[in-house]
Write an enzyme that holds these catalytic residues in place. Structure first.
Site, PDB file in Angstrom:
ATOM      1  N   TYR A 145      27.629  41.697  74.614  1.00 34.70           N
ATOM      2  CA  TYR A 145      26.890  41.346  75.816  1.00 34.70           C
ATOM      3  C   TYR A 145      27.858  41.052  76.950  1.00 34.70           C
ATOM      4  O   TYR A 145      29.033  40.741  76.741  1.00 34.70           O
ATOM      5  CB  TYR A 145      26.020  40.103  75.572  1.00 34.70           C
ATOM      6  CG  TYR A 145      24.892  40.317  74.593  1.00 34.70           C
ATOM      7  CD1 TYR A 145      23.741  40.972  74.986  1.00 34.70           C
ATOM      8  CD2 TYR A 145      24.981  39.851  73.287  1.00 34.70           C
ATOM      9  CE1 TYR A 145      22.689  41.158  74.090  1.00 34.70           C
ATOM     10  CE2 TYR A 145      23.948  40.035  72.383  1.00 34.70           C
ATOM     11  CZ  TYR A 145      22.800  40.681  72.796  1.00 34.70           C
ATOM     12  OH  TYR A 145      21.778  40.862  71.902  1.00 34.70           O
TER      13      TYR A 145
ATOM     14  N   ARG B 180      25.279  41.678  65.477  1.00 36.59           N
ATOM     15  CA  ARG B 180      25.472  43.066  65.918  1.00 36.59           C
ATOM     16  C   ARG B 180      26.749  43.619  65.287  1.00 36.59           C
ATOM     17  O   ARG B 180      27.792  43.767  65.926  1.00 36.59           O
ATOM     18  CB  ARG B 180      25.495  43.133  67.442  1.00 36.59           C
ATOM     19  CG  ARG B 180      24.255  42.503  68.058  1.00 36.59           C
ATOM     20  CD  ARG B 180      24.076  42.843  69.493  1.00 36.59           C
ATOM     21  NE  ARG B 180      23.258  44.045  69.654  1.00 36.59           N
ATOM     22  CZ  ARG B 180      22.843  44.529  70.824  1.00 36.59           C
ATOM     23  NH1 ARG B 180      23.195  43.922  71.930  1.00 36.59           N
ATOM     24  NH2 ARG B 180      22.108  45.617  70.887  1.00 36.59           N
TER      25      ARG B 180
ATOM     26  N   SER C  79      18.037  46.850  69.899  1.00 38.82           N
ATOM     27  CA  SER C  79      18.437  48.183  70.351  1.00 38.82           C
ATOM     28  C   SER C  79      17.292  49.179  70.244  1.00 38.82           C
ATOM     29  O   SER C  79      17.071  49.989  71.148  1.00 38.82           O
ATOM     30  CB  SER C  79      19.645  48.678  69.545  1.00 38.82           C
ATOM     31  OG  SER C  79      20.793  47.909  69.829  1.00 38.82           O
TER      32      SER C  79
END
Length: 375
Positions: free
Chosen positions: A227, A121, A132
């Site tokens: 996260y 990411r 996403s």
């Protein structure tokens, strides 16, 4: 180079890995795209449209799985892996942290596989971020499900028969899905609240017109890759206690909290459900990972303590046309990184290629997948 697009065989999977728009671009670059007949039917994309885009249609799955690169949505089944040839490249959602048997089979088959959910990411990989793109759809759908199942209006209404107060919606987890759920429910006229253990998302939640709930759980709990960290048992108990009070005051709760490779954290306890008004709704988007609600039954809609609890599975597939379109763009961007001068050239010095690779040369090379397979 030949790229194969099979028909998805997993029950309930309606998406297709490439759409005609992507096929047209790839065939325009002199690649051959072989599409299994009916691959796009569930997404309402007829075979004829693929053919017009330059694809070669076939009824033979072997011709598809014999391609240099095979692009999928769902993890390949054992039968599909058996059709692959050693040295082939497979791209798709492979569930590397939870699909240990499938990953072992890919390695045994000598396949070089890339998991879309393992793409790092980083800013350079945003166009390839399938997690996403699909989470956006889940959040959008969750807001609509809440509105559909709630026996009350979302917006405030002033009528000759009196004024209807707006519904209050609480979204737990302010990642991509949660933020989209907030934005969609806001457009429908609800009053919004949002919660996340990551302090950094407060501004994003408030920018969408929602009130950010803040509980003191012991500092910022953002982990690697953006996260949330897994909470300690003490933090979980404290969060559940504080959350129960907030949940009891709202009409709809949408939960989106996930920890990669782990069971979804319990955010909504049975005690919290008991505090909700009769007729309230919970939409649990973490059903595939066990659910964020203690009373959720993955894949089912149940009524407990006069509250309707939904735990839908594979939500992006319910909006298959646009889900396929977005996913195909993610796959196409990854393919463009892998192709040089019309040929497949995998540069494992590139952090995106290396990070997304799960199996190679008969070995499991992804650290998380290797640990899961060993366990």
């Amino acid at each position: 180079m030949q790229i194969g697009v099979p028909k998805e065989s997993v029950a309930g999977e309606r998406r297709v890995a490439l759409v005609p728009e992507a096929v047209r671009k790839l065939t325009g670059q002199d690649h051959k795209v072989v599409v299994e007949r009916g691959a796009g039917a569930a997404a309402m994309i007829p075979d004829a449209v693929f053919e017009e885009a330059g694809a070669t249609l076939t009824d033979d799955p072997g011709a598809v799985y014999g391609s240099d690169v095979v692009v999928k949505v769902a993890p390949p089944t054992a039968d599909e892996i058996a059709r692959l040839k050693s040295g082939n490249v497979v791209i798709g959602f492979l569930a590397p942290l939870t699909n240990a048997e499938g990953v072992r089979e890919l390695a045994s088959a000598g396949v070089t596989s890339f998991a879309m959910e393992a793409i790092p990411r980083i800013s350079r990989a945003q166009s390839m971020d399938a997690l996403s793109s699909q989470a956006n759809i889940s959040g959008y759908r969750a807001a609509l499900m809440g509105a559909q199942e709630l026996g009350r209006f979302y917006p405030m209404l002033m009528t000759a028969a009196g004024t209807i107060r707006p519904a209050t919606v609480l979204v737990l987890g302010a990642g991509v899905a949660g933020l989209q759920a907030i934005a969609t429910a806001r457009r429908l006229g609800a009053v919004l609240q949002g919660f996340d253990v990551r302090a950094a998302v407060k501004e994003q939640v408030e920018s969408l017109g929602a009130h950010f709930l803040e509980f003191d759980l012991g500092g910022d709990l953002e982990g690697a890759g953006g996260y949330a960290k897994e909470l300690t048992p003490e933090q979980q108990a404290r969060q559940q206690e504080l959350m129960a009070e907030a949940i009891g005051k709202v009409d709809v709760v949408i939960t989106t909290a996930l920890v990669p490779g782990r069971r979804a954290p319990i955010l909504v306890t049975e005690a919290a459900v008991k505090k909700m008004k009769p007729g309230s709704v919970i939409v649990d988007l973490a059903g595939e990972a066990g659910g964020n609600c203690e009373l959720s039954e993955p894949g089912k809609t149940v009524i407990r303590h006069d509250v309707k609890i939904l735990a839908p599975l594979n939500v992006p597939s319910t909006m298959a046309e646009h889900a396929s379109q977005l996913y195909a763009r993610n796959v196409q961007s990854l393919l463009e990184l892998m192709i040089d001068d019309g040929q497949l050239k995998l540069d494992f010095e590139d952090e995106i290629i290396a990070g997304a690779c799960v199996t190679r040369d008969g070995e499991i090379v992804h650290a998380g997948a290797k640990a899961a397979a060993a366990a």
